[in-house]
Design a protein around this motif. Structure first.
Motif, short mmCIF file in Angstrom:
data_model
loop_
_atom_site.label_atom_id
_atom_site.label_comp_id
_atom_site.label_asym_id
_atom_site.label_seq_id
_atom_site.Cartn_x
_atom_site.Cartn_y
_atom_site.Cartn_z
N GLY A 18 0.79 -1.21 0.00
CA GLY A 18 0.00 0.00 0.00
C GLY A 18 0.83 1.26 0.00
N ILE A 19 2.12 1.15 -0.33
CA ILE A 19 3.01 2.31 -0.33
C ILE A 19 3.12 2.85 -1.74
N ALA A 20 2.92 4.13 -1.92
CA ALA A 20 2.98 4.74 -3.24
C ALA A 20 4.41 4.66 -3.79
N VAL A 21 4.53 4.45 -5.11
CA VAL A 21 5.83 4.42 -5.78
C VAL A 21 6.38 5.84 -5.83
N PRO A 22 7.60 6.08 -5.36
CA PRO A 22 8.16 7.44 -5.38
C PRO A 22 8.23 7.99 -6.80
N PRO A 23 8.04 9.30 -6.95
CA PRO A 23 8.08 9.90 -8.31
C PRO A 23 9.37 9.59 -9.06
N ALA A 24 10.52 9.59 -8.36
CA ALA A 24 11.79 9.32 -9.04
C ALA A 24 11.82 7.91 -9.60
N VAL A 25 11.27 6.97 -8.87
CA VAL A 25 11.24 5.58 -9.34
C VAL A 25 10.30 5.45 -10.53
N LYS A 26 9.14 6.16 -10.47
CA LYS A 26 8.22 6.14 -11.61
C LYS A 26 8.91 6.65 -12.87
N LEU A 27 9.60 7.78 -12.73
CA LEU A 27 10.30 8.34 -13.88
C LEU A 27 11.36 7.37 -14.40
N SER A 28 12.06 6.72 -13.48
CA SER A 28 13.10 5.78 -13.88
C SER A 28 12.50 4.60 -14.65
N ARG A 29 11.34 4.14 -14.18
CA ARG A 29 10.69 3.02 -14.87
C ARG A 29 10.20 3.42 -16.25
N GLN A 30 9.68 4.65 -16.35
CA GLN A 30 9.27 5.14 -17.68
C GLN A 30 10.48 5.21 -18.62
N ASP A 32 13.19 3.40 -18.37
CA ASP A 32 13.57 2.02 -18.71
C ASP A 32 12.74 1.49 -19.87
N ALA A 33 11.44 1.80 -19.85
CA ALA A 33 10.56 1.31 -20.91
C ALA A 33 10.96 1.90 -22.26
N ARG A 34 11.30 3.20 -22.27
CA ARG A 34 11.72 3.83 -23.53
C ARG A 34 13.06 3.24 -24.00
N ALA A 35 13.97 3.04 -23.04
CA ALA A 35 15.27 2.46 -23.41
C ALA A 35 15.10 1.07 -23.99
N ALA A 36 14.22 0.27 -23.38
CA ALA A 36 13.98 -1.09 -23.87
C ALA A 36 13.39 -1.08 -25.28
N ALA A 37 12.67 0.00 -25.61
CA ALA A 37 12.09 0.12 -26.95
C ALA A 37 13.08 0.72 -27.95
N GLY A 38 14.31 0.98 -27.49
CA GLY A 38 15.33 1.51 -28.38
C GLY A 38 15.33 3.02 -28.50
#
Length: 421
Positions: A18-30, A32-38
């Motif tokens: 029930g703990i919200a994902v920190p904004p920095a981690v959200k940005l990092s995951r976004q 990562d997704a773009r990097a994985a897509a090249g």
């Protein structure tokens, strides 16, 4: 029920506790997704935003380094990898990434230190051993590079690139005056990898041990598959002349365009343009699929076949009026089977044109494998082998085939024919 599903999805977004994902981690995951897509260009600003919000994210520093490297911003990438280590990413991969980008930026001393740190943390990382070997090869430390390539192969025995790197650096070590060290390392290579075609063939050549009567098919295939993409460019740099010299043997005959022609060991198709005017049907054969793909792109062949040459010739008796083999028989020591098969594949009156590297008559042997893996042949042996195959020798000229290490490579440019009767 619908309300329950919606509530469950909302809980997943906040994490199991029930703990919200920190904004920095959200940005990092976004990112990562773009990097994985090249999309490195789209990922890098998101990584930067994430790190502005939380500069302690070690993995994000590392991933930003990957994106910066992909964008060619090498110094910034190196700084990102160092930040990853500073913030606690003390694992081999971070140091390996740092070493790789420092090598690319030609900061060799720093790169070697990073690779050694990576290997201290993760001695089972074959890629790090291989890339450290590449770095030492760049620096001219060929013996040390060979040792690192051997360590990579101990971890990944079937890794074709590492075998190719080891063979290449042993050749350089031998040519730069380290004959004894190169021979000793070549013997270890053969001992440790007796079934590998490069170790078996190049290892024997560098160690000065008895070579096979011809280069193993797997060696030829592997060598040219690895070489296919840069083959034409490399040969142009060496002023490679074999196709032009062979075409010159035919220049006194009018290209009637009614011949069945075989480009034997056609490679990327460098002979095709010269052969096409003579051919109603132009066929190529080669062991390397990578080379054939390049030949196919020329659009000049009526057929291309991935096959071993002698076997192909044996199944195409009386099929051709002209067979051309530019720098193909240099992968054969004993030529008896190849020349006999070529004769059988020719129609009466047909011609065989080929080149080989010339062996100094003072050597005294009919043929010899050199440290680069190709065989050279004595002119007297060529004349005898051609006659024994049932062919008539029409020309046997000496000329320069190319340059190698700045020195001219002399070859024999041969035209033979099957008797018309």
């Amino acid at each position: 029920m619908a309300g329950s599903r919606s509530s469950l999805r909302g809980g997943v977004r906040r994490g199991l506790a029930g703990i919200a994902v920190p904004p920095a981690v959200k940005l990092s995951r976004q990112a990562d997704a773009r990097a994985a897509a090249g999309d490195a260009a789209g990922a890098e600003p998101l990584y930067a935003q994430a790190l502005a919000a939380d500069p302690t994210l070690a993995g994000t520093h590392n991933n930003r380094g990957n994106a910066l490297r992909a964008l060619g911003r090498l110094d910034e990438a190196a700084a990102a990898y160092r930040a990853a280590v500073l913030h606690g990413l003390h694992e081999g991969m971070a140091h390996y990434n740092l070493g790789s980008v420092l090598r690319q930026a030609e900061r060799q001393d720093e790169a070697e230190a990073a690779f050694r740190q990576a290997l201290a943390l993760r001695p089972d990382h074959a890629e790090a051993w291989n890339n450290c070997g590449n770095l030492l090869r760049d620096l001219g430390r060929f013996g040390g590079a060979a040792v690192d390539y051997r360590r990579a192969l101990a971890l990944r025995p079937d890794w074709a690139d590492a075998h190719d790197n080891l063979g290449a650096v042993l050749y350089l070590l031998h040519e730069q005056g380290g004959e004894e060290d190169a021979a000793a390392l070549a013997r270890l290579w053969r001992r440790d990898h007796p079934d590998n075609p490069l170790a078996r063939h190049i290892g024997a050549a560098i160690a000065g041990e008895e070579a096979d009567p011809r280069a193993p098919d797997d060696y030829v295939r592997q060598t040219f598959d690895l070489f296919a993409d840069e083959f034409d460019r490399k040969l142009a740099e060496l002023d490679y002349r074999a196709p032009a010299l062979l075409a010159g043997l035919l220049s006194d005959e009018e290209p009637a365009g009614d011949l069945d022609v075989l480009d034997a060991g056609c490679g990327t198709g460098l002979c095709a343009e010269a052969l096409r005017p003579y051919a109603r049907r132009l066929v190529g054969v080669d062991l390397s699929d990578g080379m054939l793909n390049r030949a196919r792109a020329r659009g000049l062949y009526d057929g291309l076949h991935e096959a071993e040459l002698v076997g192909f010739l044996a199944t195409h008796r009386l099929a051709f009026d002209l067979v051309m083999a530019a720098d193909v028989f240099c992968y054969f020591g004993v030529l008896d089977d190849a020349l006999a098969a070529a004769c059988a594949a020719l129609r009466p009156g047909g011609r065989l044109a080929f080149t080989v590297e010339a062996l100094d008559p003072a050597d005294g042997r009919p043929h010899r494998v050199a440290t680069h893996g190709r065989y050279a042949h004595a002119e007297a042996y060529i004349r005898t082998a051609v006659a024994n195959a049932g062919l008539m020798l029409r020309r046997c000229d000496r000329d320069r085939l190319r340059f190698e290490s700045g020195e001219p490579v002399t070859g024999l440019v041969v035209l033979a024919g099957r008797p018309a009767g």
